[in-house]
Scaffold this active site. Structure first.
Site, PDB file in Angstrom:
ATOM      1  N   ARG A  47       0.992  -1.161  -0.279  1.00  0.00           N
ATOM      2  CA  ARG A  47       0.320  -0.046   0.120  1.00  0.00           C
ATOM      3  C   ARG A  47       0.837   1.535   0.007  1.00  0.00           C
ATOM      4  O   ARG A  47       1.595   1.726   0.799  1.00  0.00           O
ATOM      5  CB  ARG A  47      -1.017  -0.160   1.256  1.00  0.00           C
ATOM      6  CG  ARG A  47      -1.948   1.187   1.127  1.00  0.00           C
ATOM      7  CD  ARG A  47      -3.315   0.943   2.111  1.00  0.00           C
ATOM      8  NE  ARG A  47      -3.986   0.145   1.456  1.00  0.00           N
ATOM      9  CZ  ARG A  47      -4.847   0.110   2.214  1.00  0.00           C
ATOM     10  NH1 ARG A  47      -5.524   1.311   2.860  1.00  0.00           N
ATOM     11  NH2 ARG A  47      -6.449  -0.934   1.550  1.00  0.00           N
ATOM     12  N   HIS A  74      -6.681   1.286  -7.344  1.00  0.00           N
ATOM     13  CA  HIS A  74      -7.175   0.232  -6.013  1.00  0.00           C
ATOM     14  C   HIS A  74      -8.289  -0.846  -5.990  1.00  0.00           C
ATOM     15  O   HIS A  74      -8.864  -1.196  -5.766  1.00  0.00           O
ATOM     16  CB  HIS A  74      -8.095   1.171  -4.758  1.00  0.00           C
ATOM     17  CG  HIS A  74      -8.237   0.332  -3.600  1.00  0.00           C
ATOM     18  ND1 HIS A  74      -7.671  -0.690  -3.176  1.00  0.00           N
ATOM     19  CD2 HIS A  74      -8.613   1.040  -2.097  1.00  0.00           C
ATOM     20  CE1 HIS A  74      -7.615  -1.108  -2.149  1.00  0.00           C
ATOM     21  NE2 HIS A  74      -8.563  -0.494  -1.367  1.00  0.00           N
ATOM     22  N   GLN A  77     -10.132  -3.393  -4.119  1.00  0.00           N
ATOM     23  CA  GLN A  77     -11.520  -2.921  -4.259  1.00  0.00           C
ATOM     24  C   GLN A  77     -12.308  -3.096  -5.889  1.00  0.00           C
ATOM     25  O   GLN A  77     -13.311  -2.905  -4.806  1.00  0.00           O
ATOM     26  CB  GLN A  77     -11.278  -0.972  -3.081  1.00  0.00           C
ATOM     27  CG  GLN A  77     -12.770  -1.124  -3.099  1.00  0.00           C
ATOM     28  CD  GLN A  77     -12.954  -1.615  -1.956  1.00  0.00           C
ATOM     29  OE1 GLN A  77     -12.450  -1.583  -0.920  1.00  0.00           O
ATOM     30  NE2 GLN A  77     -14.121  -2.424  -1.415  1.00  0.00           N
ATOM     31  N   ASP A 169     -16.734   7.509  -2.064  1.00  0.00           N
ATOM     32  CA  ASP A 169     -15.883   7.202  -1.344  1.00  0.00           C
ATOM     33  C   ASP A 169     -15.536   8.368  -0.703  1.00  0.00           C
ATOM     34  O   ASP A 169     -15.918   9.345  -0.420  1.00  0.00           O
ATOM     35  CB  ASP A 169     -14.771   6.557  -2.276  1.00  0.00           C
ATOM     36  CG  ASP A 169     -13.392   6.700  -1.572  1.00  0.00           C
ATOM     37  OD1 ASP A 169     -13.528   6.530  -0.628  1.00  0.00           O
ATOM     38  OD2 ASP A 169     -12.079   6.749  -2.145  1.00  0.00           O
ATOM     39  N   CYS A 209     -16.338   2.092   0.032  1.00  0.00           N
ATOM     40  CA  CYS A 209     -15.319   1.131   0.343  1.00  0.00           C
ATOM     41  C   CYS A 209     -15.006   1.028   2.270  1.00  0.00           C
ATOM     42  O   CYS A 209     -14.545   0.416   2.263  1.00  0.00           O
ATOM     43  CB  CYS A 209     -14.457   1.451  -0.126  1.00  0.00           C
ATOM     44  SG  CYS A 209     -13.216   3.066   0.143  1.00  0.00           S
ATOM     45  N   ARG A 236     -14.018  -7.796   0.550  1.00  0.00           N
ATOM     46  CA  ARG A 236     -12.465  -7.814   0.836  1.00  0.00           C
ATOM     47  C   ARG A 236     -11.483  -8.920   0.518  1.00  0.00           C
ATOM     48  O   ARG A 236     -10.762  -8.992   0.202  1.00  0.00           O
ATOM     49  CB  ARG A 236     -12.082  -6.812   1.690  1.00  0.00           C
ATOM     50  CG  ARG A 236     -12.753  -4.955   1.103  1.00  0.00           C
ATOM     51  CD  ARG A 236     -11.612  -4.897  -0.327  1.00  0.00           C
ATOM     52  NE  ARG A 236     -10.569  -4.222   0.106  1.00  0.00           N
ATOM     53  CZ  ARG A 236      -9.377  -4.697   0.520  1.00  0.00           C
ATOM     54  NH1 ARG A 236      -9.106  -6.094   0.115  1.00  0.00           N
ATOM     55  NH2 ARG A 236      -8.130  -3.982   1.104  1.00  0.00           N
TER      56      ARG A 236
HETATM   57  N1  NVA Z   1      -9.641   6.774  -1.823  1.00  0.00           N
HETATM   58  C1  NVA Z   1      -9.173   6.546  -0.421  1.00  0.00           C
HETATM   59  C2  NVA Z   1      -9.598   4.794  -0.431  1.00  0.00           C
HETATM   60  C3  NVA Z   1      -9.280   4.433   1.036  1.00  0.00           C
HETATM   61  C4  NVA Z   1      -9.851   2.448   1.432  1.00  0.00           C
HETATM   62  C5  NVA Z   1      -7.491   6.536  -0.175  1.00  0.00           C
HETATM   63  O1  NVA Z   1      -6.840   6.906  -0.611  1.00  0.00           O
HETATM   64  O2  NVA Z   1      -7.411   7.266   0.796  1.00  0.00           O
END
Ligand code: NVA
Length: 260
Positions: A47, A74, A77, A169, A209, A236
């Site tokens: 990540r 992502h 997700q 989101d 999400c 997930r």
């Molecule tokens: N758009 C959010 C998604 C979190 C799962 C982020 O990048 O923080």
């Protein structure tokens, strides 16, 4: 948690390195870290903020790299989202998905998946927070190949009109904390409410999400019977397990593929 518990359920031994344990590209180069970790582990789920860091990892590591989230995409997700919709609707082809929110990693990955599964897209983002041009160019290509529609607007109601699914989101993604005040202002009118679901198909559904802040979607929609957020969250885990297993075993389909 989904990745750790999923990998453990498959018989693997997950080792979670937080920002306090590893400073990618700080104590040593990313390339050195990729080489060292490749000697210890069978797969790396990373990540990151910068998508380029993932590219470097894939070039320098000798084990598979899974995108656990970057500023652009992502994919884990959107796999969970597509499975959730497949389970709910039985098939995906011909559905229309509306996005009301930031032009961010979540919608970018939905855009990579949706046309290929026959889903039409209606995307509303505030002015200045639109989809990245390179992601839009790829999506337009996929939509053309799949004969699906893609519609872009700055008006959430227009995006929701006759849609089956509405997705949103956070307005402030990881790494954007300093832009909070400015973003809260720019996203005014983007809270998903009953006013928006009222113009959708009568069997509308909602995805998010998580984690969720009330300014993005009100309680009436978030906790409604049409909201698929809990199965979406659980999926997930099942989908990351499928990704890890697929990358660690031969690519032989043992079960028949579902019809999308
Ligand atoms: N758009 C959010 C998604 C979190 C799962 C982020 O990048 O923080």
């Amino acid at each position: 948690m989904s990745s750790e518990t999923g990998f453990a359920a498959l018989g693997g031994h997950p080792a979670f390195l937080t920002q306090n344990d590893i400073h990618l590209g700080v104590n040593e180069s990313l390339s050195d870290t990729a080489k060292v970790l490749s000697g210890f582990v069978d797969i790396i789920l990373a990540r990151v903020y910068r998508h380029d860091d993932l590219i470097t990892l894939t070039q320098q590591a000798s084990v598979p790299i899974v995108n656990g989230l970057s500023e652009i995409y992502h994919p884990l997700q959107s796999l969970a989202d597509m499975l959730t919709l497949q389970e709910h609707y039985g098939s995906l082809s011909g559905l229309t998905l509306a996005w009301v929110g930031d032009g961010n990693n979540i919608i970018h990955s939905i855009m990579m998946a949706a046309p290929r599964l026959g889903i039409n897209l209606k995307i509303a983002t505030p002015k200045g927070y639109e989809i990245f041009p390179e992601v839009m160019a790829d999506t337009v290509k996929f939509a053309k190949e799949a004969n699906t529609d893609i519609f872009v607007t700055n008006d959430p109601l227009e995006a929701c009109q006759n849609a089956n699914i509405v997705v949103t989101d956070t307005w402030i993604s990881m790494g954007q904390e300093e832009e909070k005040a400015e973003r809260l202002k720019a996203f005014k009118g983007y809270q998903v409410t009953k006013k928006m679901t009222d113009v959708m198909d009568k069997d509308w559904t909602f995805l998010h999400c998580l984690p969720r802040k009330p300014e993005e979607v009100d309680d009436e929609v978030f906790y409604s019977k049409n909201s698929l957020i809990w199965p979406e969250a659980e999926n997930r885990k099942w989908t990351v397990m499928a990704v890890l297993l697929s990358l660690l075993t031969d690519h032989v389909h043992k079960t028949s593929k579902p019809i999308f």
